[in-house]
Design a protein around this motif. Structure first.
Motif, mmCIF file in Angstrom:
data_model
loop_
_atom_site.group_PDB
_atom_site.id
_atom_site.type_symbol
_atom_site.label_atom_id
_atom_site.label_comp_id
_atom_site.label_asym_id
_atom_site.label_seq_id
_atom_site.Cartn_x
_atom_site.Cartn_y
_atom_site.Cartn_z
ATOM 1 N N PHE A 143 0.870 -1.174 0.000
ATOM 2 C CA PHE A 143 0.000 0.000 0.000
ATOM 3 C C PHE A 143 0.910 1.227 0.000
ATOM 4 O O PHE A 143 2.134 1.115 -0.043
ATOM 5 N N ARG A 144 0.309 2.400 0.076
ATOM 6 C CA ARG A 144 1.127 3.603 0.173
ATOM 7 C C ARG A 144 0.426 4.646 1.028
ATOM 8 O O ARG A 144 -0.795 4.665 1.145
ATOM 9 N N ILE A 145 1.211 5.487 1.658
ATOM 10 C CA ILE A 145 0.695 6.645 2.384
ATOM 11 C C ILE A 145 1.320 7.891 1.777
ATOM 12 O O ILE A 145 2.524 7.930 1.518
ATOM 13 N N ASP A 146 0.508 8.899 1.532
ATOM 14 C CA ASP A 146 1.036 10.189 1.072
ATOM 15 C C ASP A 146 1.293 11.055 2.298
ATOM 16 O O ASP A 146 0.447 11.182 3.163
ATOM 17 N N LEU A 147 2.485 11.629 2.367
ATOM 18 C CA LEU A 147 2.869 12.418 3.534
ATOM 19 C C LEU A 147 2.712 13.915 3.335
ATOM 20 O O LEU A 147 2.442 14.654 4.282
ATOM 21 N N ALA A 148 2.917 14.383 2.119
ATOM 22 C CA ALA A 148 2.833 15.828 1.866
ATOM 23 C C ALA A 148 2.685 16.053 0.362
ATOM 24 O O ALA A 148 3.084 15.212 -0.447
ATOM 25 N N GLY A 149 2.098 17.186 0.014
ATOM 26 C CA GLY A 149 1.982 17.551 -1.393
ATOM 27 C C GLY A 149 0.850 16.877 -2.150
ATOM 28 O O GLY A 149 0.800 16.951 -3.379
ATOM 29 N N THR A 150 -0.060 16.213 -1.433
ATOM 30 C CA THR A 150 -1.173 15.543 -2.097
ATOM 31 C C THR A 150 -1.925 16.497 -3.026
ATOM 32 O O THR A 150 -2.183 17.628 -2.655
ATOM 33 N N TRP A 151 -2.257 16.017 -4.204
ATOM 34 C CA TRP A 151 -2.954 16.718 -5.288
ATOM 35 C C TRP A 151 -1.999 17.393 -6.272
ATOM 36 O O TRP A 151 -2.413 17.748 -7.368
ATOM 37 N N ILE A 170 4.257 1.030 1.975
ATOM 38 C CA ILE A 170 4.148 0.292 3.237
ATOM 39 C C ILE A 170 3.697 -1.144 2.988
ATOM 40 O O ILE A 170 2.963 -1.449 2.048
ATOM 41 N N GLU A 171 4.153 -2.019 3.867
ATOM 42 C CA GLU A 171 3.817 -3.438 3.784
ATOM 43 C C GLU A 171 2.372 -3.662 4.229
ATOM 44 O O GLU A 171 1.855 -2.938 5.085
ATOM 45 N N PRO A 172 1.701 -4.693 3.684
ATOM 46 C CA PRO A 172 0.319 -5.000 4.089
ATOM 47 C C PRO A 172 0.282 -5.725 5.424
ATOM 48 O O PRO A 172 -0.060 -6.901 5.521
ATOM 49 N N THR A 173 0.645 -5.015 6.495
ATOM 50 C CA THR A 173 0.779 -5.633 7.812
ATOM 51 C C THR A 173 -0.559 -5.880 8.495
ATOM 52 O O THR A 173 -0.638 -6.646 9.456
ATOM 53 N N ILE A 174 -1.623 -5.211 8.057
ATOM 54 C CA ILE A 174 -2.971 -5.485 8.555
ATOM 55 C C ILE A 174 -3.899 -5.574 7.364
ATOM 56 O O ILE A 174 -3.520 -5.277 6.227
ATOM 57 N N ASP A 175 -5.119 -5.961 7.623
ATOM 58 C CA ASP A 175 -6.102 -6.086 6.554
ATOM 59 C C ASP A 175 -6.711 -4.709 6.300
ATOM 60 O O ASP A 175 -7.828 -4.417 6.713
ATOM 61 N N PHE A 176 -5.936 -3.845 5.642
ATOM 62 C CA PHE A 176 -6.391 -2.478 5.405
ATOM 63 C C PHE A 176 -7.723 -2.469 4.655
ATOM 64 O O PHE A 176 -7.920 -3.233 3.713
ATOM 65 N N GLY A 181 -8.262 5.661 0.974
ATOM 66 C CA GLY A 181 -7.111 6.536 0.888
ATOM 67 C C GLY A 181 -5.782 5.823 0.948
ATOM 68 O O GLY A 181 -4.766 6.435 1.262
ATOM 69 N N MET A 182 -5.774 4.520 0.632
ATOM 70 C CA MET A 182 -4.531 3.753 0.626
ATOM 71 C C MET A 182 -4.163 3.362 -0.805
ATOM 72 O O MET A 182 -3.537 2.341 -1.039
ATOM 73 N N SER A 183 -4.565 4.160 -1.778
ATOM 74 C CA SER A 183 -4.324 3.934 -3.213
ATOM 75 C C SER A 183 -4.945 2.626 -3.680
ATOM 76 O O SER A 183 -4.364 1.885 -4.461
ATOM 77 N N THR A 184 -6.165 2.353 -3.227
ATOM 78 C CA THR A 184 -6.796 1.071 -3.496
ATOM 79 C C THR A 184 -7.041 0.823 -4.976
ATOM 80 O O THR A 184 -6.780 -0.270 -5.482
ATOM 81 N N ILE A 229 3.634 5.363 -7.939
ATOM 82 C CA ILE A 229 4.977 5.502 -7.374
ATOM 83 C C ILE A 229 4.992 5.031 -5.926
ATOM 84 O O ILE A 229 5.904 4.308 -5.493
ATOM 85 N N GLY A 230 3.970 5.407 -5.167
ATOM 86 C CA GLY A 230 3.907 5.020 -3.766
ATOM 87 C C GLY A 230 3.839 3.521 -3.572
ATOM 88 O O GLY A 230 4.405 2.983 -2.617
ATOM 89 N N ILE A 231 3.147 2.816 -4.458
ATOM 90 C CA ILE A 231 3.046 1.362 -4.357
ATOM 91 C C ILE A 231 4.344 0.688 -4.784
ATOM 92 O O ILE A 231 4.838 -0.227 -4.119
ATOM 93 N N CYS A 232 4.906 1.120 -5.898
ATOM 94 C CA CYS A 232 5.994 0.377 -6.537
ATOM 95 C C CYS A 232 7.389 0.726 -6.038
ATOM 96 O O CYS A 232 8.296 -0.120 -6.108
#
Length: 383
Positions: A143-151, A170-176, A181-184, A229-232
């Motif tokens: 998955f990915r998290i955006d930290l800043a600059g979204t949009w 980020i690794e799929p450590t839980i069943d998100f 908002g996790m780039s699904t 980019i966030g995923i890969c």
């Protein structure tokens, strides 16, 4: 008097972690279990269950620690609300990654004791979660998290001022939860190409493949590049946009000390799915001043990360989110504002994962926040 205890969940792929949770919860009284319907899980997770609701009900009822169980009649993250209101248990129990401010608030309103249990496996058994099982037999896509600059990865934004977006893989450590908002949508596109895991290719090339695959010719709304980019791309990445969909340049941090530092300070709080019909573009204030504020905050955030400077990073984290909300006020409905208020005395800064409206609240804190979900940033994939 024996107390009435209530828990609620999906309980698909029933495993030893569920049984350990039921066992511990039953120590507080007679355990009753609300089970999410097939329709609710499809809504929350964006996928069908492995076992139908009737199969899951049969299995849960067969567990010796469970006094009774039923299918919740509601929908969404609080699908158990009707059961909670009518059954009125003495105690409502969740595990760590099932905690949410909405659940705690509902229990407070109904004067029901609310407990959060840590995941502790039965002695001599491995720690189990539905995600770990799915990871072993299905998909290990990040998955990915955006930290800043979204949009800023949308030309209708970056045309006012060029700048950076910052993402972490980020690794799929839980069943998100899906659609949160996790780039699904981009992750689901990637799963059509590689159902189980990313292939061993150059990460930027992978991101380009997903970006072009998802944005097929004729698509009206182009998905921004930051999701692909966030995923890969492992580690912490910033990517620079100047009136283009694909960034002009990408910079990556794979330094272990910085990654561990960031993991220490970031955590997630589960909110609710984005309400149906939410239109983030119905009211916008996209102008040179607001976009410049967004880009300046992203540059400042990168400085804070690279220097492991929590003060600078937290200031920039909040400034970036405030700039986003200034441009897209519909990102933060009243319910989200209330959830943020609950953490203002515990966190240094906060933002919503993705475009907003619901999903996950990303918290930046000096010390760990009780019941928040810790993240694991994906390291170098070996290339």
């Amino acid at each position: 008097m024996i107390k009435k205890v209530f828990v609620s969940g999906c309980y698909d792929l029933l495993h030893s972690g569920h049984i350990a949770f039921f066992k511990e919860a039953s120590q507080y009284g007679d355990l009753h279990v609300g089970i999410g319907s097939d329709a609710t899980i499809r809504e929350l997770k964006g996928r069908d269950t492995i076992n139908s609701e009737q199969e899951r009900l049969y299995m849960v009822k067969a567990v010796r620690y469970v006094k009774d169980a039923w299918i919740n009649k509601g929908s969404g993250m609080l699908d158990f609300e009707e059961s909670l209101t009518s059954f009125l248990p003495d105690i409502f129990i969740v595990n760590e990654d099932g905690h949410s401010p909405a659940k705690e608030s509902l229990c407070k309103h109904l004067k029901i004791e609310y407990k959060v249990l840590k995941r502790i496996p039965e002695e001599n058994l491995p720690a189990r979660s539905t995600t770990s099982i799915r990871t072993e037999v299905r998909s290990r896509l990040p998955f990915r998290i955006d930290l800043a600059g979204t949009w800023i990865d949308q030309p209708y934004v970056s045309k006012f001022h060029p700048g950076w977006a910052i993402t972490v893989s980020i690794e799929p450590t839980i069943d998100f939860n899906e659609r949160c908002g996790m780039s699904t949508s981009t992750r689901n596109a990637a799963a059509k190409l590689w159902p189980y895991e990313l292939p061993l290719m150059h990460p930027e090339k992978l991101a380009q493949l997903i970006f072009h695959f998802e944005n097929e010719p004729g698509r009206k709304q182009i998905s921004g590049a930051q999701d692909a980019i966030g995923i890969c791309m492992p580690g912490i990445n910033r990517h620079y946009y100047n009136n283009t969909y694909w960034p002009e340049k990408i910079e990556t941090i794979l330094d272990e000390d910085i990654i561990v530092w960031l993991e220490k300070h970031l955590s997630l709080i589960l909110l609710w799915p984005r309400p149906a019909g939410t239109d983030l573009l119905k009211e916008t204030n996209i102008n040179a001043d607001n976009v410049k504020a967004l880009t300046q905050a992203a540059s400042k955030a990168w400085e804070g990360i690279t220097n492991k400077d929590i003060k600078t990073f937290s200031e920039a984290f909040r400034e970036s989110f405030e700039a986003q909300v200034s441009m897209f006020p519909a990102m933060v409905p009243t319910e989200v504002k209330s959830a943020i208020d609950e953490y203002k005395d515990k966190a240094l800064a906060w933002k919503l994962a993705g475009a907003g409206g619901g999903g996950y609240l990303v918290l930046l804190s000096e010390q760990p926040i009780k019941n928040a979900i810790k993240i694991k940033i994906r390291r170098n994939n070996g290339l």
